[in-house]
Scaffold this active site. Structure first.
Site, PDB file in Angstrom:
ATOM      1  N   ASP A 127      -0.047 -12.636   7.192  1.00  0.00           N
ATOM      2  CA  ASP A 127       1.050 -11.828   7.710  1.00  0.00           C
ATOM      3  C   ASP A 127       0.746 -11.518   9.169  1.00  0.00           C
ATOM      4  O   ASP A 127      -0.395 -11.287   9.546  1.00  0.00           O
ATOM      5  CB  ASP A 127       1.250 -10.545   6.900  1.00  0.00           C
ATOM      6  CG  ASP A 127       0.039  -9.635   6.873  1.00  0.00           C
ATOM      7  OD1 ASP A 127      -0.097  -8.802   7.790  1.00  0.00           O
ATOM      8  OD2 ASP A 127      -0.770  -9.751   5.935  1.00  0.00           O
ATOM      9  N   ASP A 163       7.140  -2.286   3.832  1.00  0.00           N
ATOM     10  CA  ASP A 163       5.768  -1.850   4.091  1.00  0.00           C
ATOM     11  C   ASP A 163       5.700  -0.325   4.043  1.00  0.00           C
ATOM     12  O   ASP A 163       6.126   0.370   4.959  1.00  0.00           O
ATOM     13  CB  ASP A 163       5.347  -2.366   5.471  1.00  0.00           C
ATOM     14  CG  ASP A 163       3.904  -2.019   5.832  1.00  0.00           C
ATOM     15  OD1 ASP A 163       3.247  -1.298   5.058  1.00  0.00           O
ATOM     16  OD2 ASP A 163       3.438  -2.469   6.899  1.00  0.00           O
ATOM     17  N   GLU A 171       3.093   2.643   3.934  1.00  0.00           N
ATOM     18  CA  GLU A 171       1.699   3.017   4.107  1.00  0.00           C
ATOM     19  C   GLU A 171       1.581   4.312   4.890  1.00  0.00           C
ATOM     20  O   GLU A 171       2.575   4.969   5.174  1.00  0.00           O
ATOM     21  CB  GLU A 171       0.917   1.891   4.766  1.00  0.00           C
ATOM     22  CG  GLU A 171       1.448   1.423   6.128  1.00  0.00           C
ATOM     23  CD  GLU A 171       0.634   0.259   6.675  1.00  0.00           C
ATOM     24  OE1 GLU A 171      -0.453   0.527   7.236  1.00  0.00           O
ATOM     25  OE2 GLU A 171       1.060  -0.907   6.529  1.00  0.00           O
TER      26      GLU A 171
END
Length: 286
Positions: free
Chosen positions: A84, A173, A175
């Site tokens: 990624d 994503d 986080e």
């Protein structure tokens, strides 16, 4: 038919002109309800989006072995190598990565609602041109705007899905907050609602369930270890060690494992938990 409760007649008191104007001004103000974004939230811009990539906060908060080296093998010897990338990787040597065995790539497309990766076109098209299966991901900032707003921004700036057999569903994503409170100032319930908004909007527009990237520790801390997404959304889990470890609630297995953030020449290395054929099926929507 409901009954009206009787009571003393109300006396009408005329309001002074100034008082009336002040009252109308207050009523016109938007309500700032917990878990909902306001117009001022939507105008927020991330301070350092070039430093925010998939897993950039994981090692900082959770530690673990970040060293490169031989890629771990998935159960029963299965697994497909992937990477990624984001703007901090700039111009990527896709041909060399393809020759080294990398078969899929995820590219950061957006962050919040005010940032797009300036290298996205080069990275996204470049991985496709050398024969890789590719996908795009969105770095979530839940305190900047609603989940549906960020899903639409992602879709409009590279996160869409096509049924060409070589495009993976978009990834969300989730986080640690790189700009403030770990959980972006949200309660467990509000965070789950935000994620659901994003997931539902993406599905409505593409017909696909987005992949969710998150660590078990963050998920427990910021969603109360919600089990609401495990049946539909594939899990992409970061853990820089010799094994995937415990999974968040709701997921019985992971789809992708980010096992290191310091591999050569691209830091973030991943393994798809299955055969190349299964990866192709995930891309096609089977």
């Amino acid at each position: 038919m409901p009954l009206r409760r009787s009571g003393p007649a109300r006396r009408t008191v005329p309001l002074a002109a100034g008082t009336l104007v002040s009252l109308l001004s207050v009523l016109a103000l938007p309500l700032a309800l917990p878990g909902l974004a306001t117009a001022s939230d939507a105008g927020k811009k991330p301070a350092h989006p070039e430093q925010d990539w998939m897993g950039s906060t994981i090692a900082l908060h959770e530690g673990g072995n970040r060293a490169g080296g031989p890629e771990p093998q998935a159960a029963h010897g299965r697994g497909v190598s992937g990477v990624d990338v984001s703007s901090h990787n700039k111009h990527v040597g896709w041909s060399s990565l393809r020759k080294s065995g990398v078969r899929f790539a995820y590219v950061k497309a957006t962050e919040g609602v005010n940032y797009t990766n300036p290298y996205f076109a080069h990275q996204y098209r470049g991985s496709y041109r050398v024969g890789m299966i590719h996908g795009a991901y969105h770095f979530a900032l839940p305190d900047h705007s609603s989940g549906s707003t960020q899903a639409r921004y992602f879709l409009d700036h590279g996160g869409d899905w096509s049924k060409d057999g070589r495009t993976l569903p978009g990834a969300l994503d989730m986080e640690y907050n790189p700009y403030g409170p770990t959980c972006y100032g949200k309660s467990d319930r509000a965070m789950v609602h935000w994620i659901k908004e994003f997931v539902d909007t993406y599905r409505e527009e593409t017909g696909r369930d987005p992949i969710i990237y998150t660590s078990t520790n963050w998920w427990k801390r910021c969603t109360g270890n919600s089990g609401k997404f495990g049946r539909a959304n594939p899990l992409w889990i970061p853990r820089y060690g010799s094994s995937v470890g415990a999974l968040p609630a709701g997921w019985r297995y992971h789809s992708i494992w980010q096992h290191t953030s310091s591999g050569h020449p691209i830091g973030d290395r991943n393994r798809f938990n299955g055969t190349y054929t299964r990866l192709r099926i995930l891309a096609k929507g089977g």
